[in-house]
Each structure stands twice: as C-alpha cells, then as structure tokens.
Scaffold this motif. Structure first.
Motif, mmCIF file in Angstrom:
data_model
loop_
_atom_site.group_PDB
_atom_site.id
_atom_site.type_symbol
_atom_site.label_atom_id
_atom_site.label_comp_id
_atom_site.label_asym_id
_atom_site.label_seq_id
_atom_site.Cartn_x
_atom_site.Cartn_y
_atom_site.Cartn_z
ATOM 1 N N ILE A 1 0.933 -1.397 0.009
ATOM 2 C CA ILE A 1 0.069 0.155 -0.216
ATOM 3 C C ILE A 1 1.150 1.378 -0.225
ATOM 4 N N ALA A 2 1.504 1.578 0.922
ATOM 5 C CA ALA A 2 3.024 2.714 0.966
ATOM 6 C C ALA A 2 3.976 2.795 -0.774
ATOM 7 N N HIS A 3 4.449 1.534 -1.161
ATOM 8 C CA HIS A 3 4.482 1.300 -1.973
ATOM 9 C C HIS A 3 4.496 2.191 -3.251
ATOM 10 N N ASN A 4 3.015 1.506 -3.710
ATOM 11 C CA ASN A 4 1.560 2.130 -4.571
ATOM 12 C C ASN A 4 1.672 3.571 -4.282
ATOM 13 N N GLY A 5 1.272 4.087 -3.114
ATOM 14 C CA GLY A 5 1.177 5.651 -2.396
ATOM 15 C C GLY A 5 1.646 6.527 -2.773
ATOM 16 N N LEU A 6 2.948 5.750 -2.939
ATOM 17 C CA LEU A 6 3.886 6.456 -3.514
ATOM 18 C C LEU A 6 4.216 6.721 -4.409
#
Length: 493
Positions: A282-287
C-alpha cells in the motif's frame, strides 16, 4: 481490463487554440513545442495564446452564457446527454487518447489507459447529475412563499496540471457543464495535446459554440484567466505558490469564486498490528504511482518502531523490483515530466543525504533516451525537520519515519501546512477511528490508498486548497444559490 492496442507513433491532430467552436491560431503567431519526456523529442508545435486570446475565449464563453442563448435555454437533461455523447467519443478513441497521453506525459501506457477510463467515468457521473440539481422550499410564515434556486455561476476558468491531463480536464469540465456554466480551459504547457483533441470531440458531440474553449500557453495565460473581470469562477489544480497567486488575482479583480487543489505532503501511518506485506505494498503504490508525480502521494510514511526495520526491508525489496523505462514497454514507471521537475527531485534527494537520512536504495538517475529517468528511492531514519519530510518532492522518493504511539503519530502528521490526504493501515477499529477523527486532511484512506472516484468529494485542509471537487459537492461548487421570497395573496375570509 484488456488494454487497447497502443499507437506509439500516434500523430498529433490538434495544435491550435479552440475558441467559439473553431480551431484558430494565436493572435501573436507564436508557438511552443510539445515534447515527449521519454526521449525529449518534439511531438508538435502548439499555438501559444496571449492575454488577447484569453479575451477572445472569454467573450465567446460570455456570449454562449447570455440569457436566452441556446445553452441557457437548453434542458438540463440535454446537457447530460451531451456529456454522455462526449464520453462515448472518448471511449471510441481510447487507444489514441491514451497513446497521446503516454507520448506527451511519459506515463506507462497501461496507466494512461486507466486515466482515460477515469475521464469517461467523470463525464458519465456528472452527466447523471445535470438534471438533479434541486432547490428547496423554505417555510417562512403564512404570508410568504420562499424557495431556492441553484443557478450556474457563469463563465469559469479551469487551469490544469500536467500529471493527469485528460482525467482532470474531464473532471473539471464535466462538473461545470453539468451545472450549466461555460468554460475556458488552460491545460499545462507541458501536456496540452489531449485537451485539444478533447475540444475536437466536443464539436462532434454537439456542444454549442462558445460553451467550451481551450487556450494553450504559459503562466501569463493562467494569470489572464485568474484576473479576468468577465470570468466568474476559477478552478485550479497545481502548486501552492501558484494557487496563492490565483487567489490574490481573483480577489483583486472581481472577487471571483475560487476552487483550489494545491498539493500535499500526505501522511500514511503503519500501525504495529498491520499486515506488513499488505502495508508495504500500500505504501509503495501510494508513493511510487505515476513516478511519484501525484498530489496525494503518501510522502510521509510513519511506521511503528516495533516493525520499523522489517517494514524498511520490505519497502526496499518492492522498490528494487520496480521497472523504469519506455512508457510503451515498461509496466511501472516512465520518465519524470521535464528537466525542472527532475532537477528538483535530485536536489531534494541530495538534501536528504546531507541532512542524515539513511539512503536504502536508489538516489540517482537511470540512463535512457532522455535525462529524466529517476531511480525509485527509499530513505529511512527520516526526521520531521528534514526537507524531504517537509517539502512536496513530486517524485519516486519514499521517506520512512519512526513513531512510538498513535497520539504522537497523529500530532506529527498534523504538523504541516498541507492537509490534502492521509491514510492508516491497521486491524484495530479503535485505532482507525481515532486516526480518522483527528487527522487534518480532506480524504482519509483505511487499509488502502489513493482510491478516488467521481462520487467522492475531494479537496484539502489548510494550504492544500479550498473547496471540493467530485461528487454532488463538486457540481454545486459551480452554482450560486438564489433565494426567492414571494408575498402570498391575502387569505380569503
């Protein structure tokens, strides 16, 4: 979703200004190049508008908005049908539009196709609202009949960014049209091509002349729109600095209505009970989505100290797997939009190194046909006072901060001038609700990130802007509310 066949050699069809239903040259005779950031080659020479051309576009939009004009007499349901017809045409030409976006913006083709689908969804959603804008009756006392009317605000200037060109053009355009307004659109100078082709499609859809106008050029065009006395509202998506200038110009001219979306430095909190594989993704895609060129990017990542190192390890694994290259061949990341943005990203990466952040991976450029390819980068041991933790980088640079308690994470997350979006990954409903209630952001995502739909109001707190787009609220933002109070005849005895 099956991808339509890409057109890597798509030819640019529309390069002129679109005013009063026709493509015309700029009054100055000047042009500017539309470039392909993937290889820095010129795609076309586009007409460069001046304030004089803005005057012509506004005059056309004002004439189309006159009482008694075909547009003002048009049934609201017919406005919806025009938007649906435009959506049909965009859907028909999805391969061309996505390829053109890919060429002019540099995003991978599959994401360009997704953006066109989102554009279609915005057109269709607001088409459905067009004939559902209702006033209400208000009980005053027995001697009066009182009701409200929602009326279109008038001529609207719409100033667009370069990161999601067609999608955001359709988002703003369709809301204004659903309300019954007329528009003057200024696409970003980096990415004017899909907005101009969309203008061509509005003719085929049957929009009356002057209802939709597109003027291409630089900041002087946006300034002319913002301060124009015959424009009633301006909607802008872009940087905080430019948003402040637009608000000042709007106030100094005719106090025109303003909707601003001016970026963010959005926090994402990873709780100690989170599923770390899910949270890292989630964090990877969100950034990293859209090469980090996203106003809602999860660019301040707060991770609980008990899972910090393990989370950092998973984040590095995801970043190293990310592919960067030709937008028509690469699945993950293309080039940044231009040299100015790339230089800014690299300068902030260097500041992170100098200020003591721990560089886990990336930190440089990738050789390619242009100098705009940036390595997916991950920093750990980031502290709140570092520039990379405070400034909007707008690139593929992940910053991971450490926290001890939820109260601390919320307090630190709120210590920013921005307030566009926020997120949390947790299995505990009490943790989730406490975060959602106390975070200062216009949108909060729980166990997901960056889910934006035409139905959901979108906008920011604090310096991330003012007003809301999308949803019913986004259409009503293009309306004025008029109260009508009528004396009733004397009661019969």
């Amino acid at each position: 979703m099956e991808l339509p066949t890409a057109i890597p050699d798509a030819q640019v069809e529309c390069t002129q200004l679109f005013i009063n239903g026709a493509f015309v040259n700029a009054s100055s005779g000047k042009t500017f190049p539309a470039l392909n950031p993937a290889n820095n080659k010129k795609l076309a020479d586009v007409q460069e508008a001046s304030p004089a051309d803005v005057d012509k576009a506004v005059a056309a939009a004002r004439a189309a908005f006159k009482p008694g004009s075909p547009w003002r007499r048009m049934d609201a349901a017919q406005r919806g049908r025009l938007l649906n017809k435009l959506a049909d045409l965009v859907e028909r030409d999805i391969a061309y539009l996505a390829s053109l976006e890919c060429l002019n913006n540099g995003k991978p083709y599959q994401f360009a196709v997704g953006d066109v689908h989102s554009a279609i969804n915005f057109l269709r959603y607001n088409a459905g609202i067009a004939d559902k804008i209702h006033g209400r009756t208000i009980p005053v006392n027995g001697d009066f009949f009182c009701y409200t009317r929602y009326e279109p605000v008038g001529v609207c200037g719409q100033i667009l960014p370069w990161n999601f060109p067609l999608m955001l053009t359709c988002m703003k355009l369709s809301a204004a049209i659903a309300a019954g307004c007329t528009v003057v659109i200024k696409p970003a100078e980096q990415t004017p091509l899909t907005a101009l082709y969309l203008a061509k499609l509005t003719v085929a859809a049957g929009f009356p002349n002057g209802v939709i106008n597109v003027v291409t050029g630089y900041g002087n065009v946006g300034a002319a729109i913002s301060g124009h006395m015959d424009i009633n509202k301006v909607s802008f998506t872009g940087s905080t600095e430019v948003g402040q200038l637009i608000q000042q110009a709007a106030g100094k001219s005719n106090c025109k209505r303003v909707t601003l979306e001016t970026g963010g430095k959005s926090p994402l909190v990873i709780a100690e009970d989170a599923d770390l594989d899910q949270a890292a993704l989630i964090a990877h895609n969100g950034l990293m989505f859209n090469a980090g060129q996203c106003c809602i990017a999860a660019s301040r990542l707060f991770v609980h100290e008990s899972v910090y190192e393990e989370f950092c390890k998973k984040s590095v694994e995801l970043a190293k797997k990310r592919t960067v290259g030709c937008p028509f061949k690469c699945l993950d990341q293309g080039p940044q939009i231009d040299k100015e943005q790339t230089d800014k990203i690299m300068e902030l990466i260097e500041s992170g190194k100098k200020e003591g952040a721990r560089l886990l991976c990336g930190g440089g450029k990738i050789p390619g046909p242009s100098d705009l390819y940036v390595q997916p980068t991950v920093f750990a041991d980031v502290t709140d006072n570092m520039r990379i933790a405070k400034e909007e980088i707008f690139g593929p640079v992940q910053q991971i901060l450490k926290y001890k308690t939820l109260d601390e994470a919320i307090e630190r997350a709120n210590q920013t001038h921005y307030g566009l979006a926020a997120g949390i990954v947790s299995k505990n409903v009490d943790t989730i609700q406490k975060f959602a209630q106390n975070i200062l952001a216009g949108t909060v995502w729980v166990n997901t990130y960056a889910v934006v739909a035409p139905q959901t109001p979108f906008g920011g707190f604090k310096m991330s802007g003012m007003g809301r787009e999308n949803g019913v609220e986004g259409v009503l933002a293009y309306c004025e509310v008029k109260t009508v109070t009528m004396a009733l005849p004397e009661k019969l005895s």
